[in-house]
Structure formats: C-alpha cells, structure tokens
Design an enzyme around this catalytic site. Structure first.
Site, PDB file in Angstrom:
ATOM      1  N   HIS A 157      27.485  39.427  84.462  1.00  0.00           N
ATOM      2  CA  HIS A 157      27.407  40.163  83.068  1.00  0.00           C
ATOM      3  C   HIS A 157      28.354  41.344  82.957  1.00  0.00           C
ATOM      4  O   HIS A 157      29.027  41.484  81.759  1.00  0.00           O
ATOM      5  CB  HIS A 157      26.069  40.515  82.785  1.00  0.00           C
ATOM      6  CG  HIS A 157      25.604  41.315  81.715  1.00  0.00           C
ATOM      7  ND1 HIS A 157      25.341  40.764  80.499  1.00  0.00           N
ATOM      8  CD2 HIS A 157      25.758  42.592  81.511  1.00  0.00           C
ATOM      9  CE1 HIS A 157      25.129  41.735  79.569  1.00  0.00           C
ATOM     10  NE2 HIS A 157      25.522  42.836  80.143  1.00  0.00           N
ATOM     11  N   GLU A 158      28.303  42.101  83.898  1.00  0.00           N
ATOM     12  CA  GLU A 158      29.174  43.358  83.802  1.00  0.00           C
ATOM     13  C   GLU A 158      30.525  42.770  83.638  1.00  0.00           C
ATOM     14  O   GLU A 158      31.260  43.591  83.054  1.00  0.00           O
ATOM     15  CB  GLU A 158      28.801  44.275  84.866  1.00  0.00           C
ATOM     16  CG  GLU A 158      27.487  44.587  85.007  1.00  0.00           C
ATOM     17  CD  GLU A 158      26.945  45.456  83.801  1.00  0.00           C
ATOM     18  OE1 GLU A 158      27.667  45.878  83.057  1.00  0.00           O
ATOM     19  OE2 GLU A 158      25.607  45.415  83.449  1.00  0.00           O
TER      20      GLU A 158
ATOM     21  N   HIS B 202      31.764  42.060  80.490  1.00  0.00           N
ATOM     22  CA  HIS B 202      32.189  43.171  79.617  1.00  0.00           C
ATOM     23  C   HIS B 202      33.673  43.773  79.908  1.00  0.00           C
ATOM     24  O   HIS B 202      34.202  44.064  78.743  1.00  0.00           O
ATOM     25  CB  HIS B 202      30.996  44.386  80.094  1.00  0.00           C
ATOM     26  CG  HIS B 202      29.753  44.334  79.285  1.00  0.00           C
ATOM     27  ND1 HIS B 202      29.774  44.180  77.933  1.00  0.00           N
ATOM     28  CD2 HIS B 202      28.371  44.579  79.750  1.00  0.00           C
ATOM     29  CE1 HIS B 202      28.430  44.471  77.561  1.00  0.00           C
ATOM     30  NE2 HIS B 202      27.638  44.427  78.694  1.00  0.00           N
TER      31      HIS B 202
ATOM     32  N   GLU C 292      26.205  42.568  73.757  1.00  0.00           N
ATOM     33  CA  GLU C 292      25.400  42.012  74.892  1.00  0.00           C
ATOM     34  C   GLU C 292      25.302  40.508  74.865  1.00  0.00           C
ATOM     35  O   GLU C 292      25.114  40.103  76.093  1.00  0.00           O
ATOM     36  CB  GLU C 292      23.815  42.845  74.869  1.00  0.00           C
ATOM     37  CG  GLU C 292      24.064  44.295  75.149  1.00  0.00           C
ATOM     38  CD  GLU C 292      24.684  44.529  76.379  1.00  0.00           C
ATOM     39  OE1 GLU C 292      24.371  43.829  77.304  1.00  0.00           O
ATOM     40  OE2 GLU C 292      25.388  45.379  76.591  1.00  0.00           O
TER      41      GLU C 292
END
Length: 310
Positions: A130-131, A134, A201
């Site tokens: 997930h990071e 980003h 998100e």
C-alpha cells in the site's frame, strides 16, 4: 495529473495562509504570511522525507540490520517496478506505516515496531505494498506538504487568540479575526485534506492489492490496525494532528474530519478487488510470522526486533 493537483493545493493553502495573515495583521501580515508560505513550500519540497522521518524519530535499516523486513520491501518494490526506497523503523507501539519523499527516486517507507509485532508476514506485505503504491502514484509529496502547511496554518490560527489586527480598532473586528483564526482556517485546511485524501487511499489500496497479489491480507491488516490505532497513543499525531493523514490508518480522528475513508469501506472495496482477482480466502497462520518480533524461534533473534529479544 498529481503535479497539477500539488500545485493547485499549494496555491490554495498559500492563499488561505495569506488570508489568515491579512485578517490578523493587515497587508503587512499578508506579506509576511506569503514569505513564510513560500519558504515552507521550498523547504518541504526538497526535504519532505527528512521532515517526516525526523518528526517520528525513525531510524534507517538495511539488509544487515533488518534483513527480513528490508528484503520484503525490496521484493515488493521490484514487483512494482520502483527504485528501492530507503527503509525505516519507528520504535513505537502504535501500529502504523507511511511513505514519504518527493518522487520515486527519493522515496522512503517506514513502519512502527508495533505494526510488525501485530501483523503476520502477508499482512505486513500488504501494508508495505500500500505504501509503495503511494510512491508509485506520486502521492508522497502532496501528503507531506499538506501535513506541513496545514500544521503551520493551525499553529498560526492559535496566535489568533492573542494577536489583534492593527487595522481593527473595535471589539467587533477583533472578534471576527479570532473566529476566522481559530475556527475557519483549521476547518478549511481539513476540507482541503479531505478533498484529496479519500480517493488517494482507495487508489493506494487497489495498487497495494495488485503489488502484493493478496488484497485480503491488506484488508485483514487494516482491520487489525484500526482496532488498535484508537487505543494506543501516538505522540507524533497528538503533537501535530495534520501528520495523521500520512498513516495507512489515521489515529484519534472522527469520521467527519478524517482524511481517510472509513476502514469498513476500504475493507469492502478490497473484498471486491479480491473477488475480481479470484484471490483465495485468507488463511489464518498457525503461528506468528517470521517478521514478527514475537515469533517463537528459539535461540534466533527476529531480524526486526529492535531490542534483540529471543
């Protein structure tokens, strides 16, 4: 597209900062606010990662100091087609993680020791994917700059309780200045955050699911983190609430003012992605992951245990 969004966001926050400066100090206050905002924008652009990592007292790790965690991030970065980011650990019981840096070539990812102790290997992989999503989506610059400038706006707003504009000689003007400073400016900063954060998100959740190949592991991680994020104090978020938007799950923020979608909605979206990918049901591990500092491995320290416990 994100470059344009960053520019528009910075322009909006700078205008808000100047408006607050004018309300509190007239034309002189507006000029000072413009100079401060310009300086913050430049410093934050070039030092976004250093600012956030220093704020959390993060320590960098490598293949020697944390081979398993570092190797996991390296494998995920390769799957995502990204340069290897710098990897950090934060000695903090609150479970969370974030990414920072102005672009993929200057990116860093960080996780707390509390997160590594709580999650199994697949869930940690989902969080770090997930990071990295980003980073892939170039969200990290705008996330850090929003946190920095919104924090500065809130700080300036607090001065409104004590500062009185020289252009207003009556109590009515002073009352308006105080209301604008204490209520309107921080609220406007939160509105700007909400406008950019929720879609971002969802995008990172989807990207993380594709990078890790296991959307249900990320969903399980979100459920665990959200269950503890409200209970375990986070000193950094308490000192600077704007920093909460950096985390995969924000801490101590009501749904009305949250920069993130509700965790339940994110989990539901990940379940839909899992169904589309044909991903198998999540299996509950019979023991702690090798990534966990509490994994039961006699006479062998976990590579992620900052205290060297067996």
């Amino acid at each position: 597209m994100n470059g344009l969004k960053t520019t528009m966001l910075l322009a909006a926050l700078t205008a808000l900062f100047m408006g607050l400066g004018y309300t509190l100090g007239g034309s002189g206050g507006a000029i000072i606010a413009l100079m401060v905002a310009a300086g913050m924008n430049l410093v934050t652009f070039w030092n976004a990662d250093k600012i956030v990592l220093s704020m959390h007292n993060a320590r960098e790790v490598d293949a020697n100091s944390a081979p398993e965690f570092y190797g996991l991030v390296r494998d995920l970065a390769q799957r995502a087609g990204l340069p290897m980011p710098r990897v950090y650990l934060i000695d903090q019981p609150a479970p969370n993680a974030f990414a920072t840096g102005r672009d993929p070539d200057h990116a860093a990812v960080a996780a707390t020791t509390g997160l590594l102790a709580m999650l199994n290997r697949d869930e940690v992989a989902g969080v770090m994917a997930h990071e990295l999503a980003h980073v892939q989506n170039r969200d990290t610059l705008i996330m850090t700059m929003v946190a920095t400038i919104a924090g500065a706006i809130s700080m300036l707003a607090n001065f409104g309780l004590f500062f009185r504009s020289g252009d207003n000689q009556n109590g009515h003007g002073n009352m308006i200045a105080t209301i604008l400073a204490v209520i309107v400016a921080p609220f406007a900063a939160m509105i700007v955050q909400m406008a950019i954060s929720r879609h971002r998100e969802y995008g990172a959740d989807e990207g993380g699911a594709k990078i890790s190949g296991n959307p249900r592991a990320l969903a399980s991680a979100l459920a665990k983190i959200a269950g503890q994020a409200e209970r375990i104090p986070n000193p950094v978020a308490q000192r600077n609430p704007a920093a909460a938007q950096l985390y995969i799950v924000p801490t101590h923020v009501s749904e009305l003012f949250s920069t993130h979608p509700a965790t339940e909605k994110r989990i539901a979206a990940l379940e839909d992605i899992a169904a589309q990918m044909g991903a198998p049901a999540l299996r509950t591990p019979s023991r702690a992951s090798a990534l966990s500092p509490v994994a039961a491995r006699p006479r062998r320290r976990s590579a992620l245990d900052p205290h060297g416990r067996d």
